[in-house]
Write a protein that holds these residues in place. Structure first.
Motif, PDB file in Angstrom:
ATOM      1  N   THR A 231     -18.853 143.384  12.881  1.00 50.88           N
ATOM      2  CA  THR A 231     -20.245 142.803  12.610  1.00 50.88           C
ATOM      3  C   THR A 231     -20.324 142.353  10.988  1.00 50.88           C
ATOM      4  OG1 THR A 231     -20.953 144.860  12.057  1.00 50.88           O
ATOM      5  CG2 THR A 231     -21.461 144.014  14.492  1.00 50.88           C
ATOM      6  N   TYR A 232     -21.326 141.587  10.359  1.00 55.56           N
ATOM      7  CA  TYR A 232     -21.377 141.219   9.284  1.00 55.56           C
ATOM      8  C   TYR A 232     -22.857 141.202   9.004  1.00 55.56           C
ATOM      9  CZ  TYR A 232     -21.774 138.260   5.216  1.00 55.56           C
ATOM     10  OH  TYR A 232     -22.094 137.872   3.919  1.00 55.56           O
TER      11      TYR A 232
ATOM     12  N   GLU B 185     -24.561 144.542  -1.023  1.00 57.52           N
ATOM     13  CA  GLU B 185     -25.055 143.036  -0.703  1.00 57.52           C
ATOM     14  C   GLU B 185     -24.245 142.729   0.558  1.00 57.52           C
ATOM     15  OE1 GLU B 185     -24.888 138.498  -2.513  1.00 57.52           O
ATOM     16  OE2 GLU B 185     -24.732 140.143  -3.904  1.00 57.52           O
ATOM     17  N   GLU B 186     -23.063 142.960   0.664  1.00 59.08           N
ATOM     18  CA  GLU B 186     -22.363 142.597   2.161  1.00 59.08           C
ATOM     19  C   GLU B 186     -21.695 143.713   2.616  1.00 59.08           C
ATOM     20  OE1 GLU B 186     -19.192 139.215   2.396  1.00 59.08           O
ATOM     21  OE2 GLU B 186     -18.336 140.505   1.119  1.00 59.08           O
ATOM     22  N   ARG B 187     -21.841 143.691   4.114  1.00 55.03           N
ATOM     23  CA  ARG B 187     -21.375 144.752   4.742  1.00 55.03           C
ATOM     24  C   ARG B 187     -20.571 144.338   5.936  1.00 55.03           C
ATOM     25  NH1 ARG B 187     -22.867 148.924   9.533  1.00 55.03           N
ATOM     26  NH2 ARG B 187     -21.165 150.232   9.264  1.00 55.03           N
ATOM     27  N   PHE B 188     -19.422 144.756   6.285  1.00 58.87           N
ATOM     28  CA  PHE B 188     -18.359 144.553   7.521  1.00 58.87           C
ATOM     29  C   PHE B 188     -18.458 146.006   8.239  1.00 58.87           C
ATOM     30  CE2 PHE B 188     -17.288 140.836   4.961  1.00 58.87           C
ATOM     31  CZ  PHE B 188     -17.175 139.845   6.200  1.00 58.87           C
TER      32      PHE B 188
ATOM     33  N   LEU C   5     -16.693 148.417   5.514  1.00 66.80           N
ATOM     34  CA  LEU C   5     -16.509 147.795   4.366  1.00 66.80           C
ATOM     35  C   LEU C   5     -17.945 147.728   3.829  1.00 66.80           C
ATOM     36  CD1 LEU C   5     -13.961 145.212   5.421  1.00 66.80           C
ATOM     37  CD2 LEU C   5     -13.630 147.473   4.206  1.00 66.80           C
ATOM     38  N   GLY C   6     -18.323 148.174   2.530  1.00 72.45           N
ATOM     39  CA  GLY C   6     -19.590 148.113   2.107  1.00 72.45           C
ATOM     40  C   GLY C   6     -20.044 149.713   1.763  1.00 72.45           C
TER      41      GLY C   6
END
Length: 171
Positions: free
Chosen positions: A78-79, A145-148, A109-110
């Motif tokens: 997911t993003y 700001e961004e997460r995977f 990630l994030g």
């Protein structure tokens, strides 16, 4: 929840790989999220009907996932971030569907707050955690700001969920 000692060898290379998959992702239809993008890996599960069909497959990604969670046969990448129309990344409290066994592995990630079974945990960039997905869990806040998120499971064959992954023929 248990933090695994395994580390992503090159986190920026993996993040770039995930960014390359954003164009293949579709908006989530889950009522637990707001506008996140997602792609089912290896097998895809329709949460309403429980039907399993082949998901996105990439040999390199599959081999990487097998190093993290050997035998896993379903994943969800997911993003949330600028490329998906402002999703907050929040995931409301829930227990995962019966298609999977209880053990789940999350590659984060994030930076997020992750709540499970009434306890709040801070997950940092590159953290890999194991948790019981049949316990109530959520992401109340995303701090980057961004997460995977890449979650890996094994299908629950005892409940009739069987892999539909196309077997690769090694020529």
């Amino acid at each position: 929840m248990r933090r695994l000692k395994k580390q992503i060898p090159n986190i920026e290379q993996f993040r770039d790989y995930c960014r390359g998959l954003v164009e293949l992702m579709k908006p989530s239809y889950s009522s637990l999220t707001d506008r996140r993008l997602e792609i089912w890996l290896f097998n895809s599960v329709h949460l309403g009907s429980g039907k399993v069909k082949p998901g996105y497959f990439d040999d390199r990604l599959y081999r990487f996932c097998q190093q993290i969670y050997p035998g896993s046969d379903v994943g969800l990448l997911t993003y949330h971030g600028p490329r998906c129309g402002g999703s907050s990344g929040v995931i409301r409290p829930h227990k995962d569907h019966g298609y999977s066994l209880p053990r789940a592995i999350n590659i984060n990630l994030g930076v997020i707050e992750f709540a499970i079974d009434g306890k709040l945990h801070l997950l940092n960039d590159g953290d890999i955690v194991e948790f019981n997905c049949k316990k109530t869990h959520s992401v109340p806040r995303v701090l980057s700001e961004e997460r995977f998120s890449l979650v890996l499971w094994k299908l629950n064959e005892a409940k009739g969920y069987r892999s539909q992954m196309i077997e690769l023929i090694d020529w």
